[in-house]
Design an enzyme around this catalytic site. Structure first.
Site, PDB file in Angstrom:
ATOM      1  N   SER A  95       0.814  -1.222   0.000  1.00 52.74           N
ATOM      2  CA  SER A  95       0.000   0.000   0.000  1.00 52.74           C
ATOM      3  C   SER A  95       0.846   1.270   0.000  1.00 52.74           C
ATOM      4  CB  SER A  95      -0.954  -0.051   1.190  1.00 52.74           C
ATOM      5  OG  SER A  95      -1.857   1.008   1.150  1.00 52.74           O
ATOM      6  N   ASP A 242      -5.785   2.178  -3.676  1.00 47.15           N
ATOM      7  CA  ASP A 242      -7.104   2.066  -3.038  1.00 47.15           C
ATOM      8  C   ASP A 242      -7.482   3.393  -2.395  1.00 47.15           C
ATOM      9  OD1 ASP A 242      -5.203   1.821  -1.027  1.00 47.15           O
ATOM     10  OD2 ASP A 242      -6.315   0.305   0.093  1.00 47.15           O
TER      11      ASP A 242
HETATM   12 MG    MG Z   1      -3.427   1.505  -0.060  1.00 46.85          MG
END
Ligand code: MG
Length: 447
Positions: A95, A242
């Site tokens: 991430s 995301d």
């Molecule tokens: Mg992320």
């Protein structure tokens, strides 16, 4: 320390996150799935991604699963694919973590993050090393899928008013940070009729220009280009896309708690229903919910808790105050590109991002942390003290104490022997005061 943190297993690539670890995690997943079914595996752009993806594939094949290799994909793109085409998913990603990190995140058959119970069971199998191994003639098949991102982009386009957005011919500056969003966001924007200026758009896992975490201090170039080109909006992703953060038409950074609340406000303007957010989020969400006359449901911290509570309550919107927004009409997970498309819809409907941002109430936040040896005992004592005081206490996650004019949230860290103290109020002075109050109480409670 739990094997799975808030967002999967994370650590330094090839030190903690080794090929052996990746193999054993996917063998554990295969064992958990009863050695049957299909798992889709994607990765972000990190330098160690191909190594760890290959290891994950090998482990899953060994357990007898069918594997679909999706290549480089944003996490939400893998999730969107799994929802319709697979029984589980594995994302090789760390991430927003620094360059040297990598990690593994598991996805359930409905495309949401795997439940805590599922993770616990997989963790048990992982440590027991009781892996099911397929017989020699039944190891899994490997297929390649090059269209997952295309499928994902189409899904987003169909979830927004794309005709209206296309008519407006917006100018958008995108900083995909050389992460997984580099292979999706510029193309999504192009297909929404935008004039796109992309920076850091080459998929490069060494992240040569900026940290994968999209904080304002590393996005000065993006802001500068928004200003110089008179763009309608600037957008930046974290490493696995995301999350997304935004700059308005004046090239001002939109603070993430404001971002969450202004999106909630827009969604509630069109559709009434509950909204969901973790207890760590700002009271801005509460104000927006009250104004719209809908319920706000608080959850424990972590996007999976928000997503699951949204499914349970039929919520119209949810998200976290870190740029992780969840749109149920698209899918039950954080989705940065979907948030971006939704903001274009907002502008296309005649709103200015700067004005919408100003329309949500302002709050001030303070935070600190303190070292603690016995976390559970200290937390228990903190809780008792507040209840004794007669305060309004919420123990959804840690201890949150509500006051007339603000709140204190006291949470133990999941990874270090520290307790964090957050406070919020309408003025900076009061937020600082509440934070000190929380800190004093924790210090008094240390046994
Ligand atoms: Mg992320």
């Amino acid at each position: 320390m739990a094997f799975f943190g808030t967002n999967g297993v994370r650590g330094i690539a090839n030190e903690y996150i080794t090929p052996q670890l990746a193999i054993d995690v996917s063998r554990s997943l295969g064992t958990y799935m009863g050695s049957k079914g299909t798992v889709a595996i994607g990765r972000d752009t990190r330098a160690s991604g191909e190594m760890l993806k290959s290891a994950s594939i090998a482990g899953a094949l060994s357990a007898g699963l069918t594997v679909i290799d999706l290549g480089i994909c944003p996490t939400p793109s893998v999730q969107y694919y799994v929802k319709d085409h697979a029984d589980a998913g594995i994302v090789v990603t760390a991430s927003h973590n620094p360059r040297e990190y990598n990690g593994i995140k598991l996805i359930a058959s409905d495309g949401s993050e795997l439940s805590r119970d599922g993770e616990k069971e997989i963790e048990r199998i992982y440590y027991s090393k009781e892996f099911s191994a397929a017989p020699w003639n039944r190891t899994g098949d490997l297929r390649f899928e090059n269209n997952a991102n295309e499928y994902y982009i189409k899904g987003i386009i169909n979830s927004v008013d794309h005709k209206l957005i296309r008519e407006k011919r917006f100018r958008v500056v995108a900083d995909t940070g050389c992460g997984a969003g580099s292979v999706t966001l510029p193309f999504l924007l192009q297909r929404l009729g935008c004039e796109v200026i992309t920076i850091n758009g080459q998929a490069d896992g060494t992240f040569p220009w900026r940290n994968p975490e999209p904080t304002p201090d590393v996005l000065t170039e993006l802001a500068e280009i928004v200003r110089k080109t008179g763009a309608n909006m600037g957008v930046a992703h974290d490493g696995d896309a995301d999350r997304a953060v935004f700059f308005d038409e004046n090239a001002d950074f939109i603070e993430e708690e404001t971002l969450l609340a202004m999106m909630a406000k827009y969604v509630l303007g069109n559709k009434k229903g509950p909204i969901v957010t973790p207890v760590s989020s700002s009271s801005r969400m509460l104000d927006v919910a009250r104004e719209a006359g809908v319920e706000l449901v608080w959850t424990a911290v972590g996007s999976i808790n928000v997503a699951r509570k949204m499914m349970e309550t039929g919520a119209v919107f949810g998200g976290e105050g870190n740029g992780g927004l969840i749109f149920p009409e698209h899918q039950y997970c954080r989705d940065g590109a979907m948030a971006c498309a939704k903001f274009l819809e907002i502008i296309a409907n005649g709103h200015k991002l700067s004005e919408l941002a100003k329309s949500v109430p302002a709050y001030f936040n303070s935070k600190t942390k303190t070292k603690v040896q016995d976390l559970p005992a200290t937390m228990e004592k903190v809780k008792k003290e507040f209840i004794l005081e007669g305060s309004k206490v919420d123990t959804t996650d840690g201890v949150k104490v509500w006051y007339e004019d603000g709140w204190i949230l006291i949470r133990p860290s999941g990874t270090e022997p520290i307790i964090r103290i957050f406070a919020e109020s309408k003025t900076k002075d009061r937020a600082d005061e509440l934070m000190r109050l929380g800190l004093e109480l924790v210090n008094r409670s240390i046994l």
